[in-house]
Design a protein around this motif. Structure first.
Motif, PDB file in Angstrom:
ATOM      1  N   VAL A  24       0.829  -1.205   0.000  1.00 52.39           N
ATOM      2  CA  VAL A  24       0.000   0.000   0.000  1.00 52.39           C
ATOM      3  C   VAL A  24       0.863   1.254   0.000  1.00 52.39           C
ATOM      4  O   VAL A  24       0.555   2.246  -0.673  1.00 52.39           O
ATOM      5  CB  VAL A  24      -0.958   0.001   1.208  1.00 52.39           C
ATOM      6  CG1 VAL A  24      -1.647   1.345   1.367  1.00 52.39           C
ATOM      7  CG2 VAL A  24      -2.002  -1.099   1.053  1.00 52.39           C
ATOM      8  N   ALA A  25       1.964   1.225   0.761  1.00 53.45           N
ATOM      9  CA  ALA A  25       2.843   2.390   0.837  1.00 53.45           C
ATOM     10  C   ALA A  25       3.463   2.730  -0.513  1.00 53.45           C
ATOM     11  O   ALA A  25       3.863   3.873  -0.751  1.00 53.45           O
ATOM     12  CB  ALA A  25       3.942   2.136   1.861  1.00 53.45           C
ATOM     13  N   ASP A  26       3.494   1.765  -1.418  1.00 52.02           N
ATOM     14  CA  ASP A  26       4.108   1.954  -2.731  1.00 52.02           C
ATOM     15  C   ASP A  26       3.100   2.342  -3.808  1.00 52.02           C
ATOM     16  O   ASP A  26       3.464   2.531  -4.970  1.00 52.02           O
ATOM     17  CB  ASP A  26       4.805   0.648  -3.139  1.00 52.02           C
ATOM     18  CG  ASP A  26       5.974   0.873  -4.083  1.00 52.02           C
ATOM     19  OD1 ASP A  26       6.499   2.002  -4.126  1.00 52.02           O
ATOM     20  OD2 ASP A  26       6.364  -0.074  -4.782  1.00 52.02           O
ATOM     21  N   LEU A  27       1.811   2.473  -3.442  1.00 49.32           N
ATOM     22  CA  LEU A  27       0.776   2.768  -4.429  1.00 49.32           C
ATOM     23  C   LEU A  27       0.670   4.265  -4.716  1.00 49.32           C
ATOM     24  O   LEU A  27       0.925   5.078  -3.836  1.00 49.32           O
ATOM     25  CB  LEU A  27      -0.589   2.270  -3.925  1.00 49.32           C
ATOM     26  CG  LEU A  27      -0.804   0.762  -3.822  1.00 49.32           C
ATOM     27  CD1 LEU A  27      -2.150   0.482  -3.169  1.00 49.32           C
ATOM     28  CD2 LEU A  27      -0.721   0.112  -5.196  1.00 49.32           C
ATOM     29  N   PRO A  28       0.248   4.625  -5.930  1.00 51.82           N
ATOM     30  CA  PRO A  28      -0.045   6.041  -6.207  1.00 51.82           C
ATOM     31  C   PRO A  28      -1.171   6.542  -5.311  1.00 51.82           C
ATOM     32  O   PRO A  28      -2.077   5.791  -4.936  1.00 51.82           O
ATOM     33  CB  PRO A  28      -0.491   6.014  -7.681  1.00 51.82           C
ATOM     34  CG  PRO A  28       0.085   4.759  -8.245  1.00 51.82           C
ATOM     35  CD  PRO A  28       0.101   3.775  -7.120  1.00 51.82           C
ATOM     36  N   ALA A  29      -1.151   7.816  -4.994  1.00 51.14           N
ATOM     37  CA  ALA A  29      -2.103   8.393  -4.043  1.00 51.14           C
ATOM     38  C   ALA A  29      -3.542   8.318  -4.542  1.00 51.14           C
ATOM     39  O   ALA A  29      -4.478   8.274  -3.746  1.00 51.14           O
ATOM     40  CB  ALA A  29      -1.727   9.840  -3.748  1.00 51.14           C
ATOM     41  N   ARG A  30      -3.763   8.284  -5.858  1.00 46.91           N
ATOM     42  CA  ARG A  30      -5.131   8.351  -6.378  1.00 46.91           C
ATOM     43  C   ARG A  30      -5.871   7.020  -6.283  1.00 46.91           C
ATOM     44  O   ARG A  30      -7.069   6.956  -6.567  1.00 46.91           O
ATOM     45  CB  ARG A  30      -5.123   8.825  -7.817  1.00 46.91           C
ATOM     46  CG  ARG A  30      -4.614   7.809  -8.833  1.00 46.91           C
ATOM     47  CD  ARG A  30      -4.719   8.375 -10.229  1.00 46.91           C
ATOM     48  NE  ARG A  30      -4.358   7.418 -11.255  1.00 46.91           N
ATOM     49  CZ  ARG A  30      -4.374   7.675 -12.553  1.00 46.91           C
ATOM     50  NH1 ARG A  30      -4.748   8.873 -12.976  1.00 46.91           N
ATOM     51  NH2 ARG A  30      -4.034   6.769 -13.430  1.00 46.91           N
ATOM     52  N   ILE A  31      -5.196   5.931  -5.900  1.00 47.55           N
ATOM     53  CA  ILE A  31      -5.846   4.625  -5.802  1.00 47.55           C
ATOM     54  C   ILE A  31      -6.538   4.490  -4.443  1.00 47.55           C
ATOM     55  O   ILE A  31      -5.913   4.659  -3.391  1.00 47.55           O
ATOM     56  CB  ILE A  31      -4.828   3.484  -6.003  1.00 47.55           C
ATOM     57  CG1 ILE A  31      -4.260   3.547  -7.420  1.00 47.55           C
ATOM     58  CG2 ILE A  31      -5.473   2.132  -5.733  1.00 47.55           C
ATOM     59  CD1 ILE A  31      -3.253   2.468  -7.734  1.00 47.55           C
ATOM     60  N   GLU A  32      -7.816   4.186  -4.465  1.00 46.39           N
ATOM     61  CA  GLU A  32      -8.596   4.001  -3.240  1.00 46.39           C
ATOM     62  C   GLU A  32      -8.363   2.597  -2.694  1.00 46.39           C
ATOM     63  O   GLU A  32      -8.462   1.605  -3.422  1.00 46.39           O
ATOM     64  CB  GLU A  32     -10.090   4.190  -3.547  1.00 46.39           C
ATOM     65  CG  GLU A  32     -11.007   3.916  -2.368  1.00 46.39           C
ATOM     66  CD  GLU A  32     -12.471   3.904  -2.769  1.00 46.39           C
ATOM     67  OE1 GLU A  32     -13.285   3.372  -2.003  1.00 46.39           O
ATOM     68  OE2 GLU A  32     -12.787   4.414  -3.869  1.00 46.39           O
TER      69      GLU A  32
END
Length: 293
Positions: free
Chosen positions: A20-28
């Motif tokens: 999760v920490a590696d995901l783009p901010a726009r992904i819910e």
């Protein structure tokens, strides 16, 4: 028109946290039993295939597993039906009374019936079915189903949604348990430039953004094209015990595509609606994906 896609991710809490920490901010990100649901809204300028490959690569990097990868939510979210889906569902056998190894019929939109054999299921929402090519005006006998040709070269993973079934008479199972089959989860995909080139050559300009993905792989299959940019695949094994309990395992090793010989069918659990539509005469997207990947 923007596209909305969803992924179900599961793994250990520690690995999920790093993922999760590696995901783009726009992904819910939403927590659910056994894992996470990711939802992403893409703009008209975004490439759906690239977005899917990005999530798949991140999952591989952090050692988490994927299910329902890249499910399109444009239609589902319009009436808010998908948000009510219980991912940790009861097994198919407990819902329908159809034991693992036994066959059943299901209604098609034109009043005819398709037929399948229940191989196994789990409580994460997966169902393993042997789909037959048998379409009839009324449900057939178990003996007829036993001899029926199969529609695909192996059992298919289906996302367990509440579709109606009709059990067949007879106590003898039609499939032997324990059983196992494998699926190939391809890594990589076309570059953005190559995707644009393929769309320009094979897809009509009149089609909307939401139609392009389906139209592209249909056109590729008709043209005898295979998806470029795949550098290998990992293997998912669906193993079913004597009781019908399904267990899915990923080897996480990358295997090269060979010029000769078939690798397992693509790993992409499908909705039963897709199978019903294909038996009723719509394009068989499961078979098409098998051709182009």
């Amino acid at each position: 028109m923007s596209a909305q896609i969803e992924h179900f991710i599961y793994g250990t809490p520690e690995r999920l946290e790093h993922f999760v920490a590696d995901l783009p901010a726009r992904i819910e990100v939403t927590q659910v039993p056994d894992g996470l649901v990711l939802r992403e809204v893409l703009g008209d300028e975004d490439d759906v295939d690239v977005a899917m490959v990005r999530i798949k690569a991140s999952a591989q990097k952090h050692g988490v597993a994927m299910a329902r990868h890249g499910q399109c939510l444009n239609d589902a979210l319009s009436d808010n039906t998908d948000r009510g889906r219980d991912i940790k569902a009861q097994t198919f056998a407990s819902r329908t009374g159809i034991k693992a190894g036994h066959g059943f019929a299901f209604a098609l939109p034109d009043g005819r019936f398709g037929h399948a054999i229940h191989i196994g299921s789990d409580r994460r929402g997966y169902l393993l079915l042997e789909i037959t090519a048998l379409v009839t005006d009324r449900p057939v006998s178990p003996d007829d189903l036993r001899e029926a040709p199969r529609r695909y070269r192996q059992p298919i993973l289906v996302w367990h949604t509440p579709f109606a079934v009709l059990p067949l008479s007879g106590a003898k199972p039609l499939a032997q348990l324990p059983s196992e089959c494998c699926s190939a989860a391809a890594w990589g995909g076309p570059t953005r430039r190559r995707s644009c080139a393929l769309k320009t050559c094979l897809v009509s300009r009149e089609q909307t953004h939401a139609q392009v993905g389906t139209a592209l792989i249909l056109a590729m299959a008709d043209a005898g094209e295979r998806l470029t940019g795949l550098h290998g695949y990992c293997v998912w094994t669906a193993r079913v015990g004597r009781s019908g309990l399904l267990k899915l395992m990923e080897d996480y090793a990358t295997h090269p595509f060979l010029k000769t010989g078939d690798c397992p069918m693509p790993w992409e659990p499908v909705d039963m609606g897709e199978i019903i539509a294909s038996l009723a005469g719509a394009p068989d997207m499961i078979a098409v994906r098998d051709k182009v990947t």
